[in-house]
Design a protein around this motif. Structure first.
Motif, PDB file in Angstrom:
ATOM      1  N   GLY A  85      62.793  29.447 -10.824  1.00  0.00           N
ATOM      2  CA  GLY A  85      63.553  30.020  -9.708  1.00  0.00           C
ATOM      3  C   GLY A  85      64.736  29.138  -9.365  1.00  0.00           C
ATOM      4  N   ALA A  86      64.471  27.823  -9.296  1.00  0.00           N
ATOM      5  CA  ALA A  86      65.546  26.887  -8.972  1.00  0.00           C
ATOM      6  C   ALA A  86      66.598  26.896 -10.070  1.00  0.00           C
ATOM      7  CB  ALA A  86      64.976  25.488  -8.794  1.00  0.00           C
ATOM      8  N   ALA A  87      66.158  26.873 -11.324  1.00  0.00           N
ATOM      9  CA  ALA A  87      67.099  26.832 -12.450  1.00  0.00           C
ATOM     10  C   ALA A  87      67.961  28.092 -12.468  1.00  0.00           C
ATOM     11  CB  ALA A  87      66.350  26.688 -13.767  1.00  0.00           C
ATOM     12  N   ARG A  88      67.343  29.229 -12.103  1.00  0.00           N
ATOM     13  CA  ARG A  88      68.098  30.474 -12.146  1.00  0.00           C
ATOM     14  C   ARG A  88      69.197  30.469 -11.085  1.00  0.00           C
ATOM     15  NH1 ARG A  88      64.256  34.441 -12.573  1.00  0.00           N
ATOM     16  NH2 ARG A  88      64.446  34.178 -14.828  1.00  0.00           N
ATOM     17  N   VAL A  89      68.833  30.008  -9.889  1.00  0.00           N
ATOM     18  CA  VAL A  89      69.841  29.945  -8.825  1.00  0.00           C
ATOM     19  C   VAL A  89      70.987  29.040  -9.240  1.00  0.00           C
ATOM     20  CG1 VAL A  89      70.292  28.983  -6.548  1.00  0.00           C
ATOM     21  CG2 VAL A  89      68.350  30.505  -6.896  1.00  0.00           C
ATOM     22  N   ARG A  90      70.639  27.884  -9.790  1.00  0.00           N
ATOM     23  CA  ARG A  90      71.682  26.937 -10.183  1.00  0.00           C
ATOM     24  C   ARG A  90      72.587  27.583 -11.231  1.00  0.00           C
ATOM     25  NH1 ARG A  90      68.649  22.474 -10.887  1.00  0.00           N
ATOM     26  NH2 ARG A  90      68.839  22.004  -8.682  1.00  0.00           N
ATOM     27  N   ASP A 159      77.544  31.974   1.879  1.00  0.00           N
ATOM     28  CA  ASP A 159      76.607  32.808   1.143  1.00  0.00           C
ATOM     29  C   ASP A 159      75.226  32.180   1.122  1.00  0.00           C
ATOM     30  OD1 ASP A 159      78.699  34.371   0.769  1.00  0.00           O
ATOM     31  OD2 ASP A 159      78.926  34.040  -1.387  1.00  0.00           O
ATOM     32  N   VAL A 160      75.196  30.841   0.972  1.00  0.00           N
ATOM     33  CA  VAL A 160      73.904  30.154   0.922  1.00  0.00           C
ATOM     34  C   VAL A 160      73.122  30.453   2.191  1.00  0.00           C
ATOM     35  CG1 VAL A 160      72.839  27.882   1.114  1.00  0.00           C
ATOM     36  CG2 VAL A 160      74.534  28.321  -0.670  1.00  0.00           C
ATOM     37  N   PHE A 161      73.781  30.361   3.331  1.00  0.00           N
ATOM     38  CA  PHE A 161      73.079  30.600   4.588  1.00  0.00           C
ATOM     39  C   PHE A 161      72.501  32.015   4.620  1.00  0.00           C
ATOM     40  CE2 PHE A 161      73.199  32.093   9.036  1.00  0.00           C
ATOM     41  CZ  PHE A 161      72.261  31.217   9.554  1.00  0.00           C
ATOM     42  N   ARG A 162      73.354  32.971   4.251  1.00  0.00           N
ATOM     43  CA  ARG A 162      72.899  34.357   4.304  1.00  0.00           C
ATOM     44  C   ARG A 162      71.747  34.603   3.328  1.00  0.00           C
ATOM     45  NH1 ARG A 162      78.115  36.615   3.647  1.00  0.00           N
ATOM     46  NH2 ARG A 162      78.875  35.333   5.351  1.00  0.00           N
ATOM     47  N   GLU A 163      71.884  34.027   2.127  1.00  0.00           N
ATOM     48  CA  GLU A 163      70.870  34.251   1.110  1.00  0.00           C
ATOM     49  C   GLU A 163      69.551  33.591   1.517  1.00  0.00           C
ATOM     50  OE1 GLU A 163      72.520  33.570  -2.706  1.00  0.00           O
ATOM     51  OE2 GLU A 163      70.667  34.055  -3.759  1.00  0.00           O
ATOM     52  N   VAL A 164      69.661  32.362   2.037  1.00  0.00           N
ATOM     53  CA  VAL A 164      68.441  31.662   2.459  1.00  0.00           C
ATOM     54  C   VAL A 164      67.763  32.455   3.573  1.00  0.00           C
ATOM     55  CG1 VAL A 164      67.588  29.583   3.614  1.00  0.00           C
ATOM     56  CG2 VAL A 164      69.167  29.380   1.700  1.00  0.00           C
ATOM     57  N   ALA A 273      66.850  25.172  -4.364  1.00  0.00           N
ATOM     58  CA  ALA A 273      68.061  25.029  -5.163  1.00  0.00           C
ATOM     59  C   ALA A 273      69.302  25.398  -4.353  1.00  0.00           C
ATOM     60  CB  ALA A 273      67.971  25.900  -6.404  1.00  0.00           C
ATOM     61  N   LEU A 274      69.189  26.460  -3.553  1.00  0.00           N
ATOM     62  CA  LEU A 274      70.334  26.892  -2.743  1.00  0.00           C
ATOM     63  C   LEU A 274      70.736  25.803  -1.755  1.00  0.00           C
ATOM     64  CD1 LEU A 274      69.495  30.632  -2.039  1.00  0.00           C
ATOM     65  CD2 LEU A 274      71.493  29.757  -3.229  1.00  0.00           C
ATOM     66  N   ALA A 281      77.305  21.369  -5.291  1.00  0.00           N
ATOM     67  CA  ALA A 281      78.249  22.020  -6.210  1.00  0.00           C
ATOM     68  C   ALA A 281      79.540  22.484  -5.546  1.00  0.00           C
ATOM     69  CB  ALA A 281      77.571  23.186  -6.904  1.00  0.00           C
ATOM     70  N   GLY A 282      79.446  23.458  -4.627  1.00  0.00           N
ATOM     71  CA  GLY A 282      80.641  24.015  -3.999  1.00  0.00           C
ATOM     72  C   GLY A 282      81.499  22.945  -3.361  1.00  0.00           C
ATOM     73  N   PRO A 283      80.930  22.177  -2.414  1.00  0.00           N
ATOM     74  CA  PRO A 283      81.722  21.163  -1.734  1.00  0.00           C
ATOM     75  C   PRO A 283      82.318  20.128  -2.696  1.00  0.00           C
ATOM     76  CG  PRO A 283      79.674  21.511  -0.593  1.00  0.00           C
ATOM     77  CD  PRO A 283      79.585  22.284  -1.868  1.00  0.00           C
ATOM     78  N   ALA A 284      81.562  19.765  -3.734  1.00  0.00           N
ATOM     79  CA  ALA A 284      82.070  18.747  -4.656  1.00  0.00           C
ATOM     80  C   ALA A 284      83.309  19.257  -5.376  1.00  0.00           C
ATOM     81  CB  ALA A 284      80.993  18.374  -5.663  1.00  0.00           C
TER      82      ALA A 284
END
Lengths: 779, 471
Positions: A85-90, A159-164, A273-274, A281-284
């Motif tokens: 699950g984590a790998a898929r999100v990443r 998006d992360v917030f909404r998805e979580v 993962a999210l 990722a995004g911020p970096a």
């Protein structure tokens, strides 16, 4: 022996066979049910009884219907589900980011090189309006590309917030399901039987939950299972705790469990993962894109701000950034330059402002020292207003506004002043005398008042210095000295040239003369002003500077007369040239034989003189600013004056609206003529110039590195996902090899049970026949 | 032996088929798009290397564009210079013709008209434009660099309004080329400036060596008034013509004789009267009343000098030997030594070594027209003299032509170099990002074969079940 006994055994056999068939059919029916574990009838022979000293079997008995599972494997499968699950999100996220950087026509790198391309094309005809418009449009395409990628990278966080939020709801309902199943299982198994199907359902629910977040399960002997998520007890027996999502002050998503307000440290699964990617990722990548933007804007505008638009110097210019009232006193611009809340840092340095007389074309440079830790914006405006023909002010939005008098224009170009001596301090027409050295002057030794006389064509005036004229008489500044002299002089004036003081008579021409003589406690010696008579002349020396300065540091050349005499006539007359550090860089022969031609000074600077007398006795000298960088303080970039871009982050950067409205404002040149390509060539060099802030890479290289890293990371995420999915499939296969339904096997079982049933039935008919036989005997 | 239940078999088969399918699809996309790399992750290193290559290629294309434009600008410039050179050849012919054969004034006027026409042609050639931009104005390309101004004195000046800057364009990696020749260096080059020669009899001479005029000039010196020492009685300026200039000593011989600057003693008649000055034939107009006191003294006859036909005058008061006379029409300055200036008149001035094509033409035209009123012999002599100046100006144009030609040639060499660079970049780029068709097609075939076999095998294996054999 009792027949009934035989019948009983047969009956048990029949019932066992029926159960067997039912189990097989249950297995066959659930062959495709996810999480279903095949069930097996557990048989044993029933309690034998003693008959005539022998143990006689009483048939078969059904011990239990058991599901075939490996509990350890189930846990590992669930665990792997979390990893996958984590790998898929990443993988999904990085693929999304990768898509933003994938270089097509809309890529940032592509648009950047198009901007440089447009600038290159402009070289062919810098005055062409269409080509200029092309540059501005390419600039806008570049900034809008940056804006888009920047916004989308920033939006990944939202998006992360909404998805979580959505996933947490699934966690909540999953936890509730498990808690409910716990209750059911405990109730059903209280009588010792196994709740097989409920356990299958619970295992499946735990497995689904693991895909969302890493779950640790604790099995109890009662059949109930507790679940620990992120160090918190999510499910305890029949009770599931509440899970809540919120955002903290920095906008980061936080998940809390139960009444504990501290965020649970969720790892693994989609949610884990999210949450991790939200921080990494995004911020970096956004940070790296911001750095690129910053360097690009800084490099670009350091060139642009000091260039001259195609239509010549500015009449007025307003800063692109407004000062922020950081000290909160309601007054804009009373903060230090370092505290204005601007996107770019103003450094310690200097700014050269060039003021051009539009009618004569004469231009002169004015140097303003910038100390961001000591100067406020208002003070800067005041300093700028101190330049002749310029006014500067801070407007109501905190923007610095500079305006030139009618008939004058200003810019920040580095070109050499063609006529560096407008005051005629070097062989001018008016009688003059200057201090030998530069201020401050030590006047203390003589005591006050100190006097000397100035005789201009017979009118004698006494100049008196009082102690009150100076803040510190031991360190009297040139300005103070000039002011004190000016106050007593009507037929002449005292001028400040650099830090020298020059006395100049108001008349000019051959008969004009000025005589300086010592008075009581004369300060002349302390000032280094020569006593004696100085003559005017009909034609002042016309000094012209030629060429372009090629040095790398800002420099001020001082030209000092050596000896007294007529240029071009007096033998061995010379002019020495010193640089800022006092080193002599050239000695120019201007005596007999000199014909007004250009003489080389240093670093591309040349000078020519015309006829006239110069005097070392009168300390004739003048200075020329040789400017490599007119804005070492980055003040123009900092305030947004004459910039190409505004803004310092990928999301906010834009092309200066002044330029969009009028592409003629594009500073293609360094001198201001329509065919001037000076700045364009500098822009070209910028593209390939390595930058320390970009890790020694040039702009293209930095973007390339960024794209390669995104590629590497996305590639790694993709291969990780593949590996973990394979591992998951392998574990699932293993689980299935124990718990999976095999139709062939069930078929065989079915046949076996069918045969057993037939055999037992046969037994019943045998017993019946035997009973009939016995009954016939008694008839 | 591991138990492989039918469910597991199904799942495994599905996974394998899906994987084979995605491999195949990827190869197909590579073939269809012709690009090996769809996303950076396909080959991050190559993706990073592609970027600078593309940027390079774009830059090379732009440089080629710039070089093409530069070439057309250079060629246009060379064309203009070529025509100017032809015009110069014609002017030389005309001059030699006029100098070597006796011609009537009418003939000369016809030739003068032709020169006049050539002059106009020359100015318009020097103002050659390309797309509204002037070629020979340095970095000032929006306004005509050469402007013809005809002064009231009948003299024509062609004034340069450009600057000396080169317009640099990047035509190769690190190669900047000036696409223009600044008009001042091309036509007006001042390096060869020689002496300033005065021909006239006023006594004015070349002063400090800072003259900035070109070609020829005419210095006119007029009488500007008489300065009489305070306390002198009986001496007033007359209303007649005064030709003598400078400090004039007079000796009054009672009762009515006066000698000026050692000239013959002349009887004073009263009223405005001409008196000889010295022995060279100069005169002064005085209005004398007897007696004159003091008996000996010095008068000063001031002068006004002009080199722009009387537009502006510079006063000469003999206090300073050096006088600067400025031409208000072109801003040039003439440094005159007036210490031996003794009479009014005109000085024809030649700035040696400064003849540009324009001044050469103007001078020839003016000589042919007979401005200055010289006789036939003098005209022919002056024409012979000017031939050298024409040739000198012509040489400068030819040098410019050579420079432009050399640059154009340089562009040729550069162009082939750019092409080579472009090819090598394109090759690298293609290697990095383009699909290798042979390899990819082979891989696709193989993949396809594997996929089909897998499908066939699974179909068979999945079909068979124990059910089929139980009746």
């Amino acid at each position: 022996m009792s027949f009934a006994m035989g019948l009983g055994a047969s009956l048990r056999a029949l019932s066992a066979a029926r159960l067997g068939i039912q189990t097989a059919s249950q297995n066959i029916a659930n062959v495709n049910t996810p999480g279903y574990s095949r069930q097996r009838l557990l048989l044993s022979s029933s309690q034998p009884y003693t008959l005539g000293g022998f143990q006689v079997g009483s048939g078969v008995q059904v011990a239990d219907v058991r599901r075939l599972v490996d509990e350890g494997l189930i846990a590992r499968v669930a665990n792997q589900e979390s990893v996958v699950g984590a790998a898929r999100v990443r993988y999904e996220r990085l693929r999304e980011i990768e898509g933003l950087f994938a270089d097509g026509a809309g890529g940032v790198a592509e648009r950047m090189s198009e901007l440089f391309g447009a600038l290159g094309a402009l070289q062919s005809d810098p005055g062409d309006g269409a080509l200029r418009g092309g540059v501005v449009q390419a600039g806008e395409a570049f900034t809008s590309g940056l804006n888009l990628v920047g916004k989308q990278l920033g939006a990944l966080g939202n998006d992360v917030f909404r998805e979580v939020q959505g996933l947490v709801a699934a966690v909540q309902s999953g936890a509730q399901t498990i808690a409910d199943l716990n209750a059911e299982i405990v109730r059903l198994e209280a009588n010792g039987s196994m709740a097989n199907d409920l356990r299958d359902r619970r295992d499946q629910a735990i497995r689904d939950l693991s895909a969302l977040v890493d779950v640790r399960r604790v099995d109890h002997s009662s059949g109930s299972v507790d679940l620990i998520v992120g160090g918190r007890l999510l499910v305890a027996g029949r009770r599931a705790d509440t899970v809540q999502v919120s955002r903290d002050a920095s906008g980061a998503t936080r998940v809390t469990i139960g009444s504990n307000r501290r965020p649970a440290n969720l790892e693994g699964g989609r949610i884990g993962a999210l949450l991790e990617l939200e921080q990494s990722a995004g911020p970096a990548y956004l940070a790296r894109l911001d750095r690129l933007t910053r360097e690009m804007v800084l490099g670009f505008d350091r060139i642009h701000t000091t260039g001259v638009p195609g239509d010549g110097p500015f009449q007025s210019l307003t800063a692109g950034y407004g000062a922020v009232d950081t000290n909160g006193n309601g007054v804009l611009g009373d903060e230090l330059l370092q505290d204005l809340g601007l996107p770019f840092v103003i450094r310690h340095g200097e700014l050269f402002v060039r003021v051009t007389d539009r009618s004569s074309g004469d231009a002169s440079h004015h140097r303003i020292a910038i100390d961001p830790s000591a100067t406020t914006l208002q003070e800067l405006a005041r300093d700028l207003s101190g330049i002749e023909h310029l006014q500067a002010s801070v407007d109501t939005s905190g923007r610095l506004r500079i305006q030139a008098d009618q008939g004058y224009g200003f810019d920040f170009a580095p070109a050499l002043d063609a006529r560096p001596d407008p005051l005629g301090l070097f062989g001018g027409a008016a009688p003059r005398a200057a201090t030998a050295g530069e201020g401050p002057f030590d006047l203390n030794t003589a005591g006050f008042p100190q006097t000397f006389t100035v005789d201009v064509e017979g009118t004698v005036e006494v100049v008196t210095f009082e102690a009150s004229d100076f803040a510190d008489p031991a360190r009297a500044t040139a300005a103070e000295v000039a002011a004190a002299i000016d106050a007593d002089l009507t037929r002449g004036e005292a001028l400040v040239d650099g830090d020298r003081v020059v006395l100049r008579a108001s008349g000019s021409g051959t008969p004009a003369s000025m005589t300086l003589a010592e008075g009581a406690g004369s300060p002349l010696a302390a000032l280094g002003l020569p006593a004696g008579t100085f003559q005017g002349q009909d034609y002042g020396v016309d000094v012209r500077i030629h060429g372009e300065y090629s040095g790398t540091a800002n420099q001020r050349f001082r030209f000092v007369a050596v000896g007294d005499g007529e240029i071009g006539i007096t033998p061995d007359l010379q002019v020495d040239v010193y640089d800022e550090s006092g080193r002599r860089v050239a000695t120019l022969d201007v005596g007999d034989g000199y014909d007004g031609s250009e003489l080389t000074v240093a670093d591309g600077v040349r000078v020519s003189f015309t006829q006239g007398a110069i005097s070392a006795t009168a300390h004739d000298a003048f200075g020329v600013d040789a400017i490599a960088d007119p804005d070492t303080a980055d003040l123009l970039v900092g305030l947004g004056l004459n910039t190409f871009f505004l803004g310092a982050t990928a999301e906010t950067v834009r092309v200066n609206p002044d330029l969009v409205a009028d592409p003629g404002r594009l500073a293609a040149g360094r001198y201001g003529s329509t065919g001037d390509t000076g700045n364009l060539l500098q822009f070209q060099a910028l593209q390939d110039r390595p930058s320390g802030a970009l890790g020694g890479l040039d702009l293209t290289g930095y973007v390339g590195g960024l794209i390669a890293d995104v590629g590497f990371e996305a590639g790694r995420a993709s291969s990780t996902l593949e590996t973990q999915e394979s591992l998951g499939a392998f574990l699932e296969e293993q689980r299935l090899s124990i718990s999976g339904v095999d139709l062939d096997e069930e078929m065989l079982d079915l046949v076996a049970w069918q045969q057993a049933f037939e055999a037992a039935s046969r037994m019943v008919s045998v017993v019946q026949e035997m009973t009939d036989t016995l009954l016939d005997l008694g008839r | 032996m591991t138990r492989i239940p039918s469910t597991a078999y199904h799942q495994r088969t599905l996974l394998d088929l899906r994987r084979a399918m995605s491999q195949q699809a990827r190869l197909q996309r590579q073939l269809a798009s012709g690009k090996r790399i769809e996303r950076p992750s396909d080959d991050p290193v190559a993706a990073a290397r592609i970027l600078p290559l593309r940027t390079d290629l774009r830059a090379l294309a732009r440089m080629q564009d710039n070089a093409a434009t530069a070439r057309s600008v250079l060629d246009l410039g060379a064309g203009a210079l070529d025509q100017i050179s032809q015009a110069m050849t014609r002017v030389r012919e005309i001059t030699l013709q006029a100098a070597n054969t006796g011609r009537s004034g009418d003939d000369r006027n016809t030739l003068a008209a032709e020169v006049e026409q050539l002059l106009d042609q020359l100015v318009s050639l020097a103002d050659t434009q390309r797309g509204g931009r002037f070629l020979f104005g340095g970095s000032v390309d929006g306004t005509a660099p050469f402007v013809r101004r005809d002064g009231d004195d009948g003299r024509t000046r062609v004034i340069y309004q450009g600057d000396s800057r080169e317009r640099l364009v990047e035509v190769g990696p690190g190669v900047r080329m000036a696409v223009n020749l600044a008009g001042d260096a091309l036509f007006l080059g001042g390096e060869g400036r020689g002496a300033t020669v005065y021909s006239g009899d006023t006594g004015a001479a070349a002063g400090a060596p800072f003259d900035t005029g070109v070609g020829t000039a005419r210095l006119e010196i007029r009488f500007a008034g008489l300065q009489i020492a305070a306390g002198t009685t009986g001496l007033r300026p007359g209303t007649g013509v005064t030709t003598a200039l400078g400090k004039l000593d007079y000796v009054f011989t009672a009762p009515d004789g006066i000698s000026i600057n050692g000239g013959p003693t002349t009887k004073i008649l009263g009223g405005s009267q001409q008196f000889p000055v010295g022995t060279a034939g100069d005169e002064i107009s005085l209005d004398l009343t007897l007696p004159i006191s003091p008996a000996t003294g010095t008068l000063r006859a001031d002068a006004d000098a002009t080199i722009d036909g009387g537009e502006t005058f510079t006063r000469i008061d003999f206090t300073d030997a050096n006088v600067i006379v400025e031409d208000s029409l072109d801003g040039s300055r003439l440094h005159v030594d007036v210490s031996r200036l003794t009479r009014t008149g005109t000085e024809e001035i030649t700035f040696e070594g400064t003849f540009d094509p324009f001044t050469a033409l103007v001078t020839v035209r003016d000589i042919l027209r007979g401005n200055g009123g010289a006789d036939d012999e003098a005209v022919r002599a002056r024409l012979s003299e000017i031939v050298g100046a024409i040739e000198q100006a012509h040489d400068r144009v030819l040098t410019g032509l050579q420079t432009l030609g050399a640059r154009s040639q340089g562009l040729d060499l550069l162009d082939s170099r750019l092409e080579t660079l472009k090819l090598s970049d394109e090759e690298s780029l293609s290697r990095l990002e383009d699909t290798d068709y042979v390899e990819t097609i082979a891989a696709l075939e193989l993949q396809n074969l594997a996929y089909q076999s897998a499908l066939q095998a699974s179909a068979r294996a999945l079909q068979t079940s124990l059910f089929d054999f139980l009746r």
